[in-house]
Design a protein around this motif. Structure first.
Motif, PDB file in Angstrom:
ATOM      1  N   UNK A 278       0.867  -1.172   0.000  1.00  0.00           N
ATOM      2  CA  UNK A 278       0.000   0.000   0.000  1.00  0.00           C
ATOM      3  C   UNK A 278       0.906   1.225   0.000  1.00  0.00           C
ATOM      4  N   UNK A 279       0.999   1.894  -1.156  1.00  0.00           N
ATOM      5  CA  UNK A 279       2.008   2.930  -1.368  1.00  0.00           C
ATOM      6  C   UNK A 279       1.310   4.252  -1.679  1.00  0.00           C
ATOM      7  N   UNK A 280       1.491   5.260  -0.792  1.00  0.00           N
ATOM      8  CA  UNK A 280       0.728   6.503  -0.889  1.00  0.00           C
ATOM      9  C   UNK A 280       1.588   7.735  -0.614  1.00  0.00           C
TER      10      UNK A 280
ATOM     11  N   UNK B  15      -5.329  13.180   7.498  1.00  0.00           N
ATOM     12  CA  UNK B  15      -5.918  12.410   8.592  1.00  0.00           C
ATOM     13  C   UNK B  15      -6.028  10.947   8.186  1.00  0.00           C
ATOM     14  N   UNK B  16      -6.438  10.129   9.141  1.00  0.00           N
ATOM     15  CA  UNK B  16      -6.465   8.677   8.951  1.00  0.00           C
ATOM     16  C   UNK B  16      -7.722   8.110   9.585  1.00  0.00           C
ATOM     17  N   UNK B  17      -8.388   7.194   8.885  1.00  0.00           N
ATOM     18  CA  UNK B  17      -9.580   6.557   9.419  1.00  0.00           C
ATOM     19  C   UNK B  17      -9.181   5.377  10.283  1.00  0.00           C
ATOM     20  N   UNK B  18      -9.406   5.493  11.584  1.00  0.00           N
ATOM     21  CA  UNK B  18      -9.028   4.443  12.520  1.00  0.00           C
ATOM     22  C   UNK B  18      -9.667   3.115  12.123  1.00  0.00           C
ATOM     23  N   UNK B  19      -8.862   2.057  12.159  1.00  0.00           N
ATOM     24  CA  UNK B  19      -9.326   0.727  11.795  1.00  0.00           C
ATOM     25  C   UNK B  19      -9.000   0.328  10.371  1.00  0.00           C
ATOM     26  N   UNK B  20      -8.428   1.252   9.603  1.00  0.00           N
ATOM     27  CA  UNK B  20      -8.142   0.963   8.206  1.00  0.00           C
ATOM     28  C   UNK B  20      -7.120  -0.153   8.046  1.00  0.00           C
ATOM     29  N   UNK B  21      -6.150  -0.230   8.956  1.00  0.00           N
ATOM     30  CA  UNK B  21      -5.024  -1.148   8.782  1.00  0.00           C
ATOM     31  C   UNK B  21      -4.988  -2.287   9.781  1.00  0.00           C
ATOM     32  N   UNK B  22      -5.820  -2.246  10.811  1.00  0.00           N
ATOM     33  CA  UNK B  22      -5.605  -3.183  11.912  1.00  0.00           C
ATOM     34  C   UNK B  22      -5.916  -4.634  11.565  1.00  0.00           C
ATOM     35  N   UNK B  23      -6.634  -4.886  10.462  1.00  0.00           N
ATOM     36  CA  UNK B  23      -6.940  -6.265  10.078  1.00  0.00           C
ATOM     37  C   UNK B  23      -6.296  -6.684   8.761  1.00  0.00           C
ATOM     38  N   UNK B  24      -5.349  -5.901   8.262  1.00  0.00           N
ATOM     39  CA  UNK B  24      -4.645  -6.249   7.018  1.00  0.00           C
ATOM     40  C   UNK B  24      -3.443  -7.125   7.369  1.00  0.00           C
ATOM     41  N   UNK B  25      -3.700  -8.390   7.601  1.00  0.00           N
ATOM     42  CA  UNK B  25      -2.670  -9.282   8.133  1.00  0.00           C
ATOM     43  C   UNK B  25      -1.657  -9.729   7.086  1.00  0.00           C
ATOM     44  N   UNK B  26      -1.932  -9.460   5.812  1.00  0.00           N
ATOM     45  CA  UNK B  26      -0.977  -9.768   4.754  1.00  0.00           C
ATOM     46  C   UNK B  26      -0.077  -8.586   4.419  1.00  0.00           C
ATOM     47  N   UNK B  27      -0.312  -7.458   5.061  1.00  0.00           N
ATOM     48  CA  UNK B  27       0.435  -6.246   4.741  1.00  0.00           C
ATOM     49  C   UNK B  27       1.925  -6.443   4.982  1.00  0.00           C
ATOM     50  N   UNK B  28       2.719  -6.066   3.968  1.00  0.00           N
ATOM     51  CA  UNK B  28       4.175  -6.157   4.084  1.00  0.00           C
ATOM     52  C   UNK B  28       4.865  -4.824   3.843  1.00  0.00           C
ATOM     53  N   UNK B  29       4.184  -3.880   3.194  1.00  0.00           N
ATOM     54  CA  UNK B  29       4.823  -2.596   2.908  1.00  0.00           C
ATOM     55  C   UNK B  29       3.759  -1.506   2.909  1.00  0.00           C
ATOM     56  N   UNK B  30       3.957  -0.484   3.730  1.00  0.00           N
ATOM     57  CA  UNK B  30       3.026   0.639   3.826  1.00  0.00           C
ATOM     58  C   UNK B  30       3.841   1.918   3.879  1.00  0.00           C
TER      59      UNK B  30
END
Length: 233
Positions: A147-149, A156-171
């Motif tokens: 996820x490259x931004x 700002x950031x929407x709380x909960x956006x990332x907490x369940x992305x268990x495959x995430x390797x790069x942000x």
């Protein structure tokens, strides 16, 4: 498949692919010459691979609701403006490359169960303001990997956006306008993510925003000890 730097610096008719119902793969690379609106693909229900990299399109970003088989989308290095559509219910979408354009907004995605790569970085080109507002919720993209931004204007950031992305390797959200509160929320969500599925080898870059607070710094230390790479300054 068209790759030719000698093409006319003209638009393609928006109806060019109206009568191509069996079109599956399309590549057009004019080396920055073809401009205007992206053609309409609503009659191309079998379209799976779309690569319009390195043209000069300014509008017509598809939402792909009429092309449910879409798997690969590469619209980077154009001059597309406005808001990235809120893509939804595209179960085959795996790659979505929208970087190096002139987008100023990003709608929330919905039910993209196999999206692995989403790039929307480098919208701050040619004096453009970049994508602003809130980093939306990506929780309905459970297989997100990259996820490259970076180089935008997210604040700002929407709380909960990332907490369940268990495959995430790069942000990477470096060089944005995120507040300390937003950074703290991001780190807290990532910490929750790790606690749910412990693993190492995750790279996080939030440099170029406001600095994290004391609690977030403690969480960063713990995550680093677990094999995470986190850059914040």
């Amino acid at each position: 498949y068209i790759a030719n730097g000698g093409m006319l610096a003209k638009p393609i008719a928006t109806t060019a692919f109206t009568y191509c119902p069996n079109l599956r793969n399309l590549v057009i690379n004019s080396y920055g010459r073809v401009d205007g609106e992206i053609p309409n693909f609503n009659q191309c229900s079998k379209l799976s691979y779309l690569n319009l990299y390195y043209n000069a399109f300014t509008s017509g970003t598809p939402n792909f609701q009429a092309t449910p088989n879409i798997h690969y989308v590469h619209l980077a290095y154009n001059r597309l403006q406005g808001t990235i559509p809120g893509y939804k219910n595209l179960s085959n979408l795996y790659y979505l490359y929208m970087h190096n354009n002139k987008f100023t907004g990003l709608n929330e995605f919905e039910n993209l169960p196999n999206l692995r790569y989403f790039y929307c970085h480098n919208q701050l080109v040619d004096g453009n303001t970049g994508i602003s507002g809130q980093i939306p919720d990506f929780s309905t993209c459970p297989r997100m990997y990259y996820l490259v931004m970076y180089n935008n204007n997210f604040s700002s950031y929407k709380t909960g956006s990332l907490d369940s992305l268990y495959n995430l390797r790069y942000f990477d959200v470096s060089n944005n306008s995120l507040s300390s509160q937003a950074i703290d929320q991001i780190i807290d969500d990532l910490y929750t993510n790790y606690e749910s599925v412990p693993r190492g080898g995750v790279s996080i870059n939030v440099r170029g925003n406001q600095l994290p607070g004391p609690d977030a710094l403690d969480q960063i230390i713990i995550l680093r000890s677990k094999g995470w790479s986190i850059t914040y300054q």
